[in-house]
Write a protein that holds these residues in place. Structure first.
Motif, PDB file in Angstrom:
ATOM      1  N   TRP A  20       0.834  -1.185   0.000  1.00 23.20           N
ATOM      2  CA  TRP A  20       0.000   0.000   0.000  1.00 23.20           C
ATOM      3  C   TRP A  20       0.884   1.255   0.000  1.00 23.20           C
ATOM      4  O   TRP A  20       1.899   1.312   0.683  1.00 23.20           O
ATOM      5  CB  TRP A  20      -0.897  -0.012   1.255  1.00 23.20           C
ATOM      6  N   HIS A  21       0.526   2.254  -0.803  1.00 26.83           N
ATOM      7  CA  HIS A  21       1.279   3.512  -0.804  1.00 26.83           C
ATOM      8  C   HIS A  21       0.344   4.696  -0.645  1.00 26.83           C
ATOM      9  O   HIS A  21      -0.853   4.583  -0.896  1.00 26.83           O
ATOM     10  CB  HIS A  21       2.084   3.653  -2.102  1.00 26.83           C
ATOM     11  N   LEU A  22       0.900   5.789  -0.226  1.00 25.70           N
ATOM     12  CA  LEU A  22       0.111   7.016  -0.051  1.00 25.70           C
ATOM     13  C   LEU A  22      -0.440   7.453  -1.395  1.00 25.70           C
ATOM     14  O   LEU A  22       0.299   7.440  -2.396  1.00 25.70           O
ATOM     15  CB  LEU A  22       1.007   8.128   0.504  1.00 25.70           C
ATOM     16  N   HIS A  37       4.256   6.209   7.768  1.00 26.27           N
ATOM     17  CA  HIS A  37       4.386   5.403   6.560  1.00 26.27           C
ATOM     18  C   HIS A  37       5.700   5.732   5.836  1.00 26.27           C
ATOM     19  O   HIS A  37       6.423   4.831   5.391  1.00 26.27           O
ATOM     20  CB  HIS A  37       3.197   5.624   5.621  1.00 26.27           C
ATOM     21  N   CYS A  71       8.774   3.542   4.339  1.00 25.26           N
ATOM     22  CA  CYS A  71       8.661   3.331   2.904  1.00 25.26           C
ATOM     23  C   CYS A  71       9.484   4.340   2.114  1.00 25.26           C
ATOM     24  O   CYS A  71       9.082   5.483   1.924  1.00 25.26           O
ATOM     25  CB  CYS A  71       7.183   3.428   2.505  1.00 25.26           C
ATOM     26  N   CYS A 112       7.658   6.180  -0.969  1.00 25.97           N
ATOM     27  CA  CYS A 112       6.856   7.377  -0.721  1.00 25.97           C
ATOM     28  C   CYS A 112       7.705   8.533  -0.218  1.00 25.97           C
ATOM     29  O   CYS A 112       7.421   9.691  -0.481  1.00 25.97           O
ATOM     30  CB  CYS A 112       5.746   7.067   0.287  1.00 25.97           C
TER      31      CYS A 112
HETATM   32 ZN   LIG Z   1       4.663   3.880   0.338  1.00 22.81          ZN
END
Ligand SMILES: [Zn+2]
Lengths: 276, 331
Positions: free
Chosen positions: A4-6, A30, A34, A37
């Motif tokens: 999952w990414h922003l 996050h 990550c 991101c």
């Molecule tokens: Zn991400």
């Protein structure tokens, strides 16, 4: 790592500062985990570099001690304060040694049986020597291991020697002055050593325009000791008035003025960087 | 562009001649001063750095004469100097030390000074060691800190006295990379007694011996001195020639061709050794004194370390006096 990414909208709002605290914390949590991101966030390179420099200097720059703060408050520019307080001779070891010698002189005075005269004389003879020893360490190979670098810097030369000499004389005089206050029956002679000390310091610096600084200091310090011992032979009564009386004090101040004139006229010859 | 110009420069210490009428012009790039101990390299560099006044001759750094009081300051504004024993204050942190030297280099504005300290720390790759005390730095890091202080204020002439002494091979490689980067836009003058340093980073090499310049050219030209005088043979040579056995078990001889010798490509070291050797022979013949051979002894360990044992043919090894009279012998 997560799949999952922003989403872009969330990231844009983060960038603009439109998110509430809870959302900001979530986004940053996050991004910590990550890298993908993390690199999608807009970065102001100039701002980051500038802040990095500020943080770096705050962590690494020399700490400002009480002595530096005092000198700055007295109106000295910051770079001059750095130069003075980094003077190699102004080290705790040297200050402690000076304090120890003076302490011994005071102790001798306190415990001496035949009154304060002999011990007082001892103090008066020793005290003027200490600033000179300090001056001789203000510059050059024995006291400054980095003399080849400091001596060939553009700011080396008469100004640097005189600033350093002033710094160490100031420290030595302060120490000796404090010791004088501790002397029992501290009469007029508690301050009688100041003019001889001034003469020895200016004389040493004046002589150092022709010979190396340690040699000049050794010569004048030795002459002072030999002279005082020769004149008094450590007899009690006539000694103190003869060497430290008004007539003697007047001649010390005249000689010190003479030495100062020589020093000022020949100051350009001070180039400790260049040996011959 | 000429940065340094030296004319008939002389310096004596008592009866010893440290510099004997040296003439040199030095420009942008890395120039190496090569020579055995006591050749006068350090004396020359100290004169250039205004740490020592020469007895005779003249010296100009960017046109300024260090012998003139007010021009000396101008010289000092344009040089960075790393002495052989820098004596960096052990209780200072790397940052403190650079900040202090920057004050001595007249960078009085606090902000500008800190920016300059950060810049040189980055240049010598010590950014993450700024808070470490000098006494806790490794030898290689300390030497890089010494280089950093020389670079403060972006001097046009950087003088490095034996900067690679005492560094292990890895540190030495890093140091060479830094120096060659610096030499792209500035004049770097360094002294060394290692031919590897010269081959690795100098565009020009000046060989000194007994206070005189005995060679001035490119490293390739220095190797060329030994052209036609380096031989490989299966048997050790007869006579007095210097030889050593290489890794392939062949005998490498410098000088006259031994029986069955095949010509080999000369190295910088071959050229250097032959140069010192011929100088020793001519000097010895002219004055009839032994000390010249003593100076040649100083280079033998280098040869030994690089290529194996150095031996002499024909003469008995312990006979030092015999060696000095026999031409062409390197011990
Ligand atoms: Zn991400």
């Amino acid at each position: 790592m997560t799949d999952w990414h922003l989403d872009q909208d969330l990231l844009d709002r983060y960038d603009r500062g439109d998110l509430d605290t809870g959302r900001v914390m979530a986004v940053e949590a996050h991004m910590l985990a990550c890298p993908h991101c993390r690199f999608r966030v807009h970065v102001d390179v100039a701002w980051t570099t500038g802040n990095w420099a500020i943080v770096y200097d705050a962590v690494h720059a020399p700490r400002v001690g009480p002595a530096q703060r005092l000198l700055t408050r007295l109106g000295l520019p910051e770079h001059r304060v750095r130069l003075l307080t980094a003077t190699p001779a102004l080290r705790w070891s040297w200050l402690l040694a000076t304090a120890a010698v003076l302490g011994l002189a005071v102790l001798a005075a306190v415990f001496s049986r035949d009154g304060t005269d002999r011990a007082g004389l001892l103090f008066l003879v020793v005290a003027p020597i200490l600033p000179v020893v300090a001056v001789s360490g203000a510059y050059g190979p024995p006291a400054d291991p980095m003399y080849e670098i400091t001596g060939t810097a553009p700011a080396a030369g008469p100004a640097l020697v005189l600033w350093r000499a002033t710094a160490v004389i100031g420290a030595a005089v302060a120490t000796a002055g404090f010791a004088a206050l501790l002397l029992p029956a501290a009469g007029w002679y508690a301050a009688a050593w100041l003019l001889p000390a001034l003469l020895l310091c200016t004389g040493t610096l004046a002589l150092a325009t022709s010979v190396p600084l340690p040699l000049a200091a050794g010569t004048l310090g030795g002459l002072w000791l030999a002279g005082v011992l020769g004149v008094t032979g450590f007899r009690h009564e006539p000694a103190v008035p003869l060497v430290f009386g008004p007539a003697a004090q007047l001649s010390y101040s005249l000689a010190a003025a003479l030495a100062a004139i020589v020093l000022i006229r020949r100051r350009r010859r001070f180039d400790p960087g260049e040996s011959r | 562009m000429t940065t340094v110009s030296i004319r008939r420069l002389g310096k004596r210490y008592g009866a010893t001649t440290a510099l004997d009428a040296v003439d040199l012009e030095i420009g942008t790039g890395v120039t190496g001063l090569l020579g055995p101990n006591g050749a006068g390299k350090s004396t020359l560099l100290r004169c250039l750095a205004t740490a020592l006044a020469p007895d005779t001759g003249s010296l100009r750094v960017h046109g300024f004469d260090p012998a003139v009081q007010h021009e000396r300051v101008e010289v000092r504004r344009r040089i960075g100097y790393l002495p052989q024993n820098p004596g960096l204050y052990p209780n200072f942190t790397a940052y403190d030390l650079l900040d202090y030297v920057a004050v001595l280099k007249e960078i009085t504005d606090t902000g500008a000074r800190r920016a300059e300290v950060r810049r040189v720390l980055e240049e010598v790759e010590l950014t993450d060691r700024a808070k470490t005390k000098v006494r806790k730095l490794s030898g290689g890091m300390r030497q890089r800190l010494g280089l950093a202080q020389a670079l403060l204020g972006e001097p046009e002439l950087v003088i490095l006295d034996e900067p690679t002494v005492g560094l292990d091979p890895e540190q030495r490689m890093l140091f060479r990379a830094l120096v060659s980067r610096i030499g792209e836009h500035r004049t770097v003058l360094l002294s060394t007694h290692q031919t590897e340093d010269v081959g690795a980073l100098c565009e020009r090499v000046v060989v000194m011996r007994g206070g005189r310049v005995i060679f001035d050219g490119s490293p390739r030209e220095l190797a060329g001195v030994a052209e036609g005088q380096v031989w490989l043979s299966a048997e050790p040579p007869q006579g007095n020639a210097a030889y050593w056995r290489n890794a392939d078990g062949l005998y490498r001889t410098l000088g006259a061709r031994p029986a069955g010798g095949e010509a080999a490509r000369p190295s910088i070291e071959d050229g250097y050794l032959l140069l010192l050797d011929s100088e020793a022979t001519t000097a010895g013949a002219a004055t009839g004194v032994a000390p010249t051979a003593g100076a040649a002894t100083g280079v033998a360990p280098t040869a030994g370390a690089a290529t194996g044992a150095v031996t002499t043919a024909g003469t008995a090894a312990p006979d030092a006096a015999g060696a000095t009279t026999a031409p062409g012998v390197i011990r």
